[in-house]
Design a protein around this motif. Structure first.
Motif, PDB file in Angstrom:
ATOM      1  N   ARG A 192      25.026  41.568  52.339  1.00 33.94           N
ATOM      2  CA  ARG A 192      25.580  41.848  50.999  1.00 33.94           C
ATOM      3  C   ARG A 192      27.105  41.808  51.065  1.00 33.94           C
ATOM      4  NH1 ARG A 192      22.092  45.048  47.736  1.00 33.94           N
ATOM      5  NH2 ARG A 192      23.656  44.726  46.105  1.00 33.94           N
ATOM      6  N   PHE A 193      27.721  41.358  49.984  1.00 34.14           N
ATOM      7  CA  PHE A 193      29.172  41.498  49.848  1.00 34.14           C
ATOM      8  C   PHE A 193      29.475  42.929  49.419  1.00 34.14           C
ATOM      9  CE2 PHE A 193      28.951  36.853  48.539  1.00 34.14           C
ATOM     10  CZ  PHE A 193      29.483  36.384  49.732  1.00 34.14           C
TER      11      PHE A 193
ATOM     12  N   ALA B 188      33.024  45.005  47.810  1.00 30.47           N
ATOM     13  CA  ALA B 188      34.441  44.887  47.428  1.00 30.47           C
ATOM     14  C   ALA B 188      35.006  46.310  47.362  1.00 30.47           C
ATOM     15  CB  ALA B 188      34.560  44.114  46.122  1.00 30.47           C
ATOM     16  N   GLY B 189      35.072  46.913  46.170  1.00 22.17           N
ATOM     17  CA  GLY B 189      35.523  48.307  46.091  1.00 22.17           C
ATOM     18  C   GLY B 189      34.464  49.279  46.575  1.00 22.17           C
ATOM     19  N   GLY B 190      33.217  48.870  46.538  1.00 20.74           N
ATOM     20  CA  GLY B 190      32.106  49.713  47.017  1.00 20.74           C
ATOM     21  C   GLY B 190      31.663  50.786  46.038  1.00 20.74           C
ATOM     22  N   THR B 191      32.285  50.849  44.858  1.00 20.78           N
ATOM     23  CA  THR B 191      31.992  51.972  43.947  1.00 20.78           C
ATOM     24  C   THR B 191      30.622  51.858  43.285  1.00 20.78           C
ATOM     25  OG1 THR B 191      33.068  50.905  42.056  1.00 20.78           O
ATOM     26  CG2 THR B 191      34.450  52.329  43.415  1.00 20.78           C
ATOM     27  N   ASP B 192      30.037  50.690  43.325  1.00 22.84           N
ATOM     28  CA  ASP B 192      28.666  50.522  42.823  1.00 22.84           C
ATOM     29  C   ASP B 192      27.711  50.435  44.016  1.00 22.84           C
ATOM     30  OD1 ASP B 192      26.709  49.930  40.727  1.00 22.84           O
ATOM     31  OD2 ASP B 192      26.675  47.904  41.548  1.00 22.84           O
ATOM     32  N   LEU B 193      28.014  49.541  44.926  1.00 21.67           N
ATOM     33  CA  LEU B 193      27.081  49.263  46.036  1.00 21.67           C
ATOM     34  C   LEU B 193      26.865  50.485  46.933  1.00 21.67           C
ATOM     35  CD1 LEU B 193      25.423  47.010  47.470  1.00 21.67           C
ATOM     36  CD2 LEU B 193      27.366  46.772  48.992  1.00 21.67           C
TER      37      LEU B 193
ATOM     38  N   THR C 116      36.700  46.404  41.798  1.00 19.26           N
ATOM     39  CA  THR C 116      37.257  45.070  41.553  1.00 19.26           C
ATOM     40  C   THR C 116      36.589  44.391  40.356  1.00 19.26           C
ATOM     41  OG1 THR C 116      35.606  44.024  42.964  1.00 19.26           O
ATOM     42  CG2 THR C 116      37.666  44.745  44.029  1.00 19.26           C
TER      43      THR C 116
ATOM     44  N   ASN D 105      32.672  44.471  39.391  1.00 21.99           N
ATOM     45  CA  ASN D 105      32.284  44.896  38.044  1.00 21.99           C
ATOM     46  C   ASN D 105      31.334  43.893  37.418  1.00 21.99           C
ATOM     47  OD1 ASN D 105      32.842  45.134  34.886  1.00 21.99           O
ATOM     48  ND2 ASN D 105      33.150  47.111  35.877  1.00 21.99           N
TER      49      ASN D 105
ATOM     50  N   GLN E  84      27.941  43.932  39.351  1.00 20.55           N
ATOM     51  CA  GLN E  84      27.317  45.234  39.588  1.00 20.55           C
ATOM     52  C   GLN E  84      25.829  45.191  39.265  1.00 20.55           C
ATOM     53  OE1 GLN E  84      27.910  48.445  36.378  1.00 20.55           O
ATOM     54  NE2 GLN E  84      29.649  47.083  36.045  1.00 20.55           N
TER      55      GLN E  84
ATOM     56  N   ASP F 292      31.387  46.878  31.693  1.00 16.58           N
ATOM     57  CA  ASP F 292      32.251  46.861  30.501  1.00 16.58           C
ATOM     58  C   ASP F 292      33.048  45.573  30.344  1.00 16.58           C
ATOM     59  OD1 ASP F 292      32.121  49.470  29.082  1.00 16.58           O
ATOM     60  OD2 ASP F 292      32.609  50.256  31.064  1.00 16.58           O
TER      61      ASP F 292
ATOM     62  N   LEU G  90      31.500  35.072  43.797  1.00 13.60           N
ATOM     63  CA  LEU G  90      32.386  34.872  42.651  1.00 13.60           C
ATOM     64  C   LEU G  90      33.816  34.865  43.175  1.00 13.60           C
ATOM     65  CD1 LEU G  90      32.671  34.726  39.527  1.00 13.60           C
ATOM     66  CD2 LEU G  90      32.957  37.203  39.568  1.00 13.60           C
TER      67      LEU G  90
ATOM     68  N   ASP H 111      32.195  57.260  32.004  1.00 14.14           N
ATOM     69  CA  ASP H 111      30.773  56.951  31.793  1.00 14.14           C
ATOM     70  C   ASP H 111      30.521  55.484  31.488  1.00 14.14           C
ATOM     71  OD1 ASP H 111      28.200  58.005  31.930  1.00 14.14           O
ATOM     72  OD2 ASP H 111      28.794  59.715  30.693  1.00 14.14           O
TER      73      ASP H 111
HETATM   74  C1  FAD Z   1      30.650  57.667  38.460  1.00 10.68           C
HETATM   75  C2  FAD Z   1      30.673  56.180  38.179  1.00 10.68           C
HETATM   76  C3  FAD Z   1      30.962  55.745  36.912  1.00 10.68           C
HETATM   77  C4  FAD Z   1      30.978  54.371  36.612  1.00 10.68           C
HETATM   78  N1  FAD Z   1      31.283  53.985  35.342  1.00 10.68           N
HETATM   79  C5  FAD Z   1      31.313  52.664  35.051  1.00 10.68           C
HETATM   80  C6  FAD Z   1      31.645  52.231  33.735  1.00 10.68           C
HETATM   81  O1  FAD Z   1      31.960  53.040  32.838  1.00 10.68           O
HETATM   82  N2  FAD Z   1      31.637  50.897  33.463  1.00 10.68           N
HETATM   83  C7  FAD Z   1      31.336  49.967  34.430  1.00 10.68           C
HETATM   84  O2  FAD Z   1      31.362  48.752  34.132  1.00 10.68           O
HETATM   85  N3  FAD Z   1      31.020  50.350  35.691  1.00 10.68           N
HETATM   86  C8  FAD Z   1      31.016  51.658  36.032  1.00 10.68           C
HETATM   87  N4  FAD Z   1      30.716  52.061  37.311  1.00 10.68           N
HETATM   88  C9  FAD Z   1      30.271  51.063  38.304  1.00 10.68           C
HETATM   89  C10 FAD Z   1      31.382  50.531  39.227  1.00 10.68           C
HETATM   90  O3  FAD Z   1      32.288  51.526  39.585  1.00 10.68           O
HETATM   91  C11 FAD Z   1      32.168  49.384  38.586  1.00 10.68           C
HETATM   92  O4  FAD Z   1      31.306  48.471  38.000  1.00 10.68           O
HETATM   93  C12 FAD Z   1      33.082  48.667  39.564  1.00 10.68           C
HETATM   94  O5  FAD Z   1      33.880  47.749  38.864  1.00 10.68           O
HETATM   95  C13 FAD Z   1      32.336  47.902  40.659  1.00 10.68           C
HETATM   96  O6  FAD Z   1      33.288  47.179  41.408  1.00 10.68           O
HETATM   97  P1  FAD Z   1      33.352  47.305  42.994  1.00 10.68           P
HETATM   98  O7  FAD Z   1      34.429  46.380  43.471  1.00 10.68           O
HETATM   99  O8  FAD Z   1      33.471  48.716  43.442  1.00 10.68           O
HETATM  100  O9  FAD Z   1      31.918  46.716  43.368  1.00 10.68           O
HETATM  101  P2  FAD Z   1      31.030  46.865  44.702  1.00 10.68           P
HETATM  102  O10 FAD Z   1      30.332  48.179  44.688  1.00 10.68           O
HETATM  103  O11 FAD Z   1      31.878  46.548  45.888  1.00 10.68           O
HETATM  104  O12 FAD Z   1      30.032  45.684  44.462  1.00 10.68           O
HETATM  105  C14 FAD Z   1      29.116  45.716  43.382  1.00 10.68           C
HETATM  106  C15 FAD Z   1      28.175  44.504  43.506  1.00 10.68           C
HETATM  107  O13 FAD Z   1      28.893  43.302  43.328  1.00 10.68           O
HETATM  108  C16 FAD Z   1      28.741  42.439  44.459  1.00 10.68           C
HETATM  109  N5  FAD Z   1      30.023  41.757  44.609  1.00 10.68           N
HETATM  110  C17 FAD Z   1      31.251  42.320  44.700  1.00 10.68           C
HETATM  111  N6  FAD Z   1      32.206  41.373  44.712  1.00 10.68           N
HETATM  112  C18 FAD Z   1      31.563  40.181  44.645  1.00 10.68           C
HETATM  113  C19 FAD Z   1      31.994  38.822  44.612  1.00 10.68           C
HETATM  114  N7  FAD Z   1      33.305  38.483  44.645  1.00 10.68           N
HETATM  115  N8  FAD Z   1      31.058  37.844  44.541  1.00 10.68           N
HETATM  116  C20 FAD Z   1      29.733  38.167  44.492  1.00 10.68           C
HETATM  117  N9  FAD Z   1      29.267  39.432  44.508  1.00 10.68           N
HETATM  118  C21 FAD Z   1      30.169  40.429  44.579  1.00 10.68           C
HETATM  119  C22 FAD Z   1      28.357  43.351  45.618  1.00 10.68           C
HETATM  120  O14 FAD Z   1      27.583  42.657  46.581  1.00 10.68           O
HETATM  121  C23 FAD Z   1      27.524  44.402  44.889  1.00 10.68           C
HETATM  122  O15 FAD Z   1      26.211  43.906  44.713  1.00 10.68           O
HETATM  123  C24 FAD Z   1      30.710  53.432  37.644  1.00 10.68           C
HETATM  124  C25 FAD Z   1      30.422  53.881  38.936  1.00 10.68           C
HETATM  125  C26 FAD Z   1      30.408  55.242  39.213  1.00 10.68           C
HETATM  126  C27 FAD Z   1      30.094  55.681  40.605  1.00 10.68           C
END
Ligand code: FAD
Length: 324
Positions: free
Chosen positions: A29-30, A32-37, A111, A115, A118, A162, A207, A232
């Motif tokens: 798995r990729f 990035a910020g890890g906040t979802d994964l 990131t 986003n 996700q 969003d 992406l 939220d």
């Molecule tokens: C308390 C809480 C509240 C949240 N509220 C919101 C909200 O209001 N709105 C919202 O939209 N999200 C929300 N989120 C979800 C998340 O924080 C965001 O969507 C955030 O932008 C995910 O980005 P990330 O870089 O942390 O993703 P990651 O967790 O790093 O990755 C998410 C997914 O994307 C994949 N991925 C990442 N980068 C790439 C790439 N370049 N190419 C292909 N795949 C990729 C990963 O493999 C994984 O499956 C929330 C999360 C939490 C914990």
């Protein structure tokens, strides 16, 4: 929360290397910020063999001009996206949507790519391991039944990102990198309506960026309904882009999130050339109801979310119309 499972960790310096690593293992798995994964992995949702960290990939966090267009690297953080002068100049709606994601500490790491990619969400999925086990799991993970639509053979978990709907109404292109080539797809074609596999990326693709064209006279806005304003996911979110010429709608784009398994564009062909009045608003509400399939995937009921979606859309078009 569970402990993270064991995995091999990689931090490639190029996107080519990242996609090669991904192609090397079906369970990689990729991240990035890890906040979802990472939240999902701590809940026992997935056991990747390899985590490929994208945060050191050269150029992935660039925001730059490409001729008339704006290149937004997939590794750009949402905090950067929300404050970047080129983004604010092209469309404040995009900055607004980025600012509405989660809380400030999330946005500092989260990131654009994460986003957009996700995971989908559902009250039967975003639960602890013991809760899901007690319910016999579900179609999205480990089980063979969708508890939301029990007779279905696909997962109905909902997409709650969003940023995607705004990129859709701004006519963005996704730039997708594979091991041997780079392709472009309209943001409106980047998703499919399947809660189990909602992103149109092959296993060995990443992406790389989203490219936005100049907006001409198009003005856009985004609004979401949520339980807690401070932090939220959208219960329903709507993006609108409008071009008004004198007293008629010259162009209207609408996209929704938080309602279906993918963010979706809404048909507006029957509104072009019309004045924006209560008849037009009724037509738009009808088109929205036709496109959205709000089900009981969140703790908030479907009827409220459907109504919120229609109310937000009307309010956004009202405001953009009055703004000229
Ligand atoms: C308390 C809480 C509240 C949240 N509220 C919101 C909200 O209001 N709105 C919202 O939209 N999200 C929300 N989120 C979800 C998340 O924080 C965001 O969507 C955030 O932008 C995910 O980005 P990330 O870089 O942390 O993703 P990651 O967790 O790093 O990755 C998410 C997914 O994307 C994949 N991925 C990442 N980068 C790439 C790439 N370049 N190419 C292909 N795949 C990729 C990963 O493999 C994984 O499956 C929330 C999360 C939490 C914990």
């Amino acid at each position: 929360m569970n402990l993270l499972p064991d995995f091999r960790y990689h931090r490639p310096a190029t996107l080519e290397e990242a996609v090669q690593l991904k192609a090397g293992s079906a369970a990689a798995r990729f991240v990035a910020g890890g906040t979802d994964l990472l939240v999902n992995l701590r809940r026992g949702l997935g056991e990747p063999s390899d985590l490929i960290d994208l945060t050191a990939v050269a150029g992935l966090a660039d925001i730059r001009r490409e001729g008339d267009s704006l290149w937004l690297g997939a590794g750009v953080t949402l905090a950067e996206l929300a404050r970047h002068p080129e983004v604010l100049a092209l469309s404040p709606a995009l900055a607004e949507a980025a600012l509405s994601v989660a809380g400030p500490t999330h946005r500092a790491a989260a990131t654009l790519g994460g986003n957009l990619c996700q995971d989908t969400r559902c009250i039967f999925y975003n639960q602890s391991e013991w809760w899901r086990a007690a319910n016999g799991y579900c179609l999205k993970h480990n089980g063979d039944k969708c508890h939301v639509v029990p007779k279905s053979d696909r997962c109905y978990a909902t997409y709650h990102g969003d940023v995607a709907p705004v990129l859709m109404v701004l006519d963005g292109d996704a730039v997708v990198a594979g091991p041997d080539s780079v392709r472009r797809a309209k943001m409106t074609a980047f998703y499919c309506e399947d809660g189990g596999a909602h992103v149109n990326l092959a296993a060995n693709e990443a992406l790389a960026a989203v490219v936005l064209p100049p907006q001409g006279g198009r003005r856009a806005a985004y609004a979401k309904a949520r339980i807690r304003d401070a932090i939220d996911f959208p219960l329903a979110g709507v993006a609108v882009a409008l071009r008004r010429e004198r007293n008629v709608i010259a162009e209207l784009r609408v996209a929704i999130t938080g309602t279906n398994s993918a963010p979706l564009d809404v048909s507006t062909g029957d509104l072009i050339g019309r004045v924006w009045d209560s008849d037009a608003a009724t037509l738009l509400a009808k088109n929205l109801r036709k496109r959205a399939n709000v089900l009981l995937t969140t703790v908030v009921g479907a009827i409220y979310r459907r109504r919120a979606m229609q109310g937000l859309a009307r309010r956004l078009v009202d405001t953009l119309w009055e703004g000229g």
